[in-house]
Design a protein around this motif. Sequence first.
Motif, short mmCIF file in Angstrom:
data_model
loop_
_atom_site.label_atom_id
_atom_site.label_comp_id
_atom_site.label_asym_id
_atom_site.label_seq_id
_atom_site.Cartn_x
_atom_site.Cartn_y
_atom_site.Cartn_z
N LYS A 58 0.80 -1.23 0.00
CA LYS A 58 0.00 0.00 0.00
C LYS A 58 0.83 1.28 0.00
CE LYS A 58 -4.03 -2.19 1.93
NZ LYS A 58 -5.21 -2.05 2.73
N ILE A 59 2.09 1.17 -0.36
CA ILE A 59 2.96 2.34 -0.53
C ILE A 59 3.33 2.40 -2.00
CG2 ILE A 59 5.13 3.43 0.08
CD1 ILE A 59 4.96 1.99 2.78
N ILE A 60 3.06 3.53 -2.63
CA ILE A 60 3.28 3.69 -4.06
C ILE A 60 4.48 4.61 -4.28
CG2 ILE A 60 2.26 4.40 -6.24
CD1 ILE A 60 -0.49 4.10 -4.71
N VAL A 119 0.35 1.73 -16.52
CA VAL A 119 -0.94 1.48 -15.88
C VAL A 119 -0.69 0.53 -14.71
CG1 VAL A 119 -3.24 0.51 -16.17
CG2 VAL A 119 -2.22 1.90 -17.99
N GLU A 120 -1.30 0.88 -13.56
CA GLU A 120 -1.08 0.09 -12.33
C GLU A 120 -2.40 -0.03 -11.58
OE1 GLU A 120 1.44 -2.02 -9.76
OE2 GLU A 120 2.03 -1.08 -11.64
N GLU A 121 -2.67 -1.21 -11.07
CA GLU A 121 -3.84 -1.46 -10.22
C GLU A 121 -3.46 -1.12 -8.79
OE1 GLU A 121 -7.77 -2.44 -9.74
OE2 GLU A 121 -6.71 -2.56 -11.64
N ILE A 122 -4.22 -0.25 -8.14
CA ILE A 122 -3.98 0.16 -6.76
C ILE A 122 -5.08 -0.43 -5.90
CG2 ILE A 122 -3.70 2.12 -5.19
CD1 ILE A 122 -1.54 1.96 -7.39
N GLU A 123 -4.69 -1.14 -4.89
CA GLU A 123 -5.68 -1.75 -3.98
C GLU A 123 -5.85 -0.96 -2.71
OE1 GLU A 123 -4.64 -5.83 -3.39
OE2 GLU A 123 -4.56 -6.20 -5.53
N GLN A 147 -7.10 8.27 -13.18
CA GLN A 147 -7.79 7.06 -12.76
C GLN A 147 -8.63 6.59 -13.94
OE1 GLN A 147 -10.39 7.40 -9.36
NE2 GLN A 147 -10.50 5.18 -9.12
N LEU A 148 -8.38 5.38 -14.43
CA LEU A 148 -9.06 4.87 -15.61
C LEU A 148 -10.47 4.37 -15.30
CD1 LEU A 148 -6.08 3.04 -17.33
CD2 LEU A 148 -6.91 5.37 -17.71
N ASN A 155 0.68 11.76 -0.68
CA ASN A 155 -0.23 12.75 -0.11
C ASN A 155 -1.56 12.86 -0.86
OD1 ASN A 155 1.84 13.43 1.69
ND2 ASN A 155 2.68 14.90 0.25
N MET A 156 -1.80 12.03 -1.86
CA MET A 156 -2.97 12.19 -2.71
C MET A 156 -4.23 11.48 -2.22
SD MET A 156 -1.80 11.95 -6.57
CE MET A 156 -0.56 12.99 -7.25
N ASN A 157 -4.11 10.60 -1.26
CA ASN A 157 -5.26 9.84 -0.78
C ASN A 157 -5.94 9.11 -1.94
OD1 ASN A 157 -6.99 8.81 1.10
ND2 ASN A 157 -8.32 10.61 1.16
N VAL A 158 -5.16 8.33 -2.68
CA VAL A 158 -5.63 7.60 -3.85
C VAL A 158 -6.51 6.43 -3.41
CG1 VAL A 158 -4.86 6.22 -5.81
CG2 VAL A 158 -3.63 8.28 -5.20
N LYS A 159 -7.68 6.31 -4.05
CA LYS A 159 -8.62 5.22 -3.76
C LYS A 159 -8.25 4.01 -4.60
CE LYS A 159 -12.30 8.52 -2.92
NZ LYS A 159 -13.53 9.11 -3.44
N PRO A 160 -8.70 2.80 -4.20
CA PRO A 160 -8.45 1.62 -5.02
C PRO A 160 -8.99 1.81 -6.43
CG PRO A 160 -9.28 0.99 -2.86
CD PRO A 160 -9.41 2.48 -2.95
#
Length: 165
Positions: free
Chosen positions: A59-61, A161-165, A91-92, A126-131
């Motif tokens: 969970k660290i990008i 392109v990357e999947e973020i969980e 975000q796609l 710092n972006m608070n990116v959602k899954p």
Amino acid sequence: MIKNSLYFFICICLLVFGLFGCGTSNNSEGNLSKEPKNTDESKQVDDFNVTIYVKNREKIIHVYATITYTGEEAEKDIYHGGSIFYFNVYQLDGDFEYFGAMDQPLLKTTLIQNVPHRVQFGEITNMNVKPGTYEFEAIADFSLDSDDVVGTKIEIPVSRVEEIE
């Protein structure tokens, strides 16, 4: 002459920053197709190779890009705004967008032949990116001559392109 070129470059940077800014956006000029705009993770243009890296662990990008001078000289000076790269995030499968901007005066970086120069994208934590599925884009934006910034400008976009969980 150098003072006028520097003044011109600063004005261009301020104009670009003012027009494009940065942050999240829901405007109609974003990635409406929800398809990756550019899927080259690495690209060679003239004597420069640009690569983007996305490390998504626990969970660290970590996002960073490298530029490598591959020409015949031992080193090459390039001229750019605050960073060599603009970093953008799309975000796609949602509506999150981040557009990077340059906000500093003309800087010079010396690239050593065949040695990657790494630039970290520090904002992602710092972006608070959602899954979701995201396209991370780095655009190398630089010039080869401080006296002719516009005439020697090179822009090299790469993305992943990357999947973020």
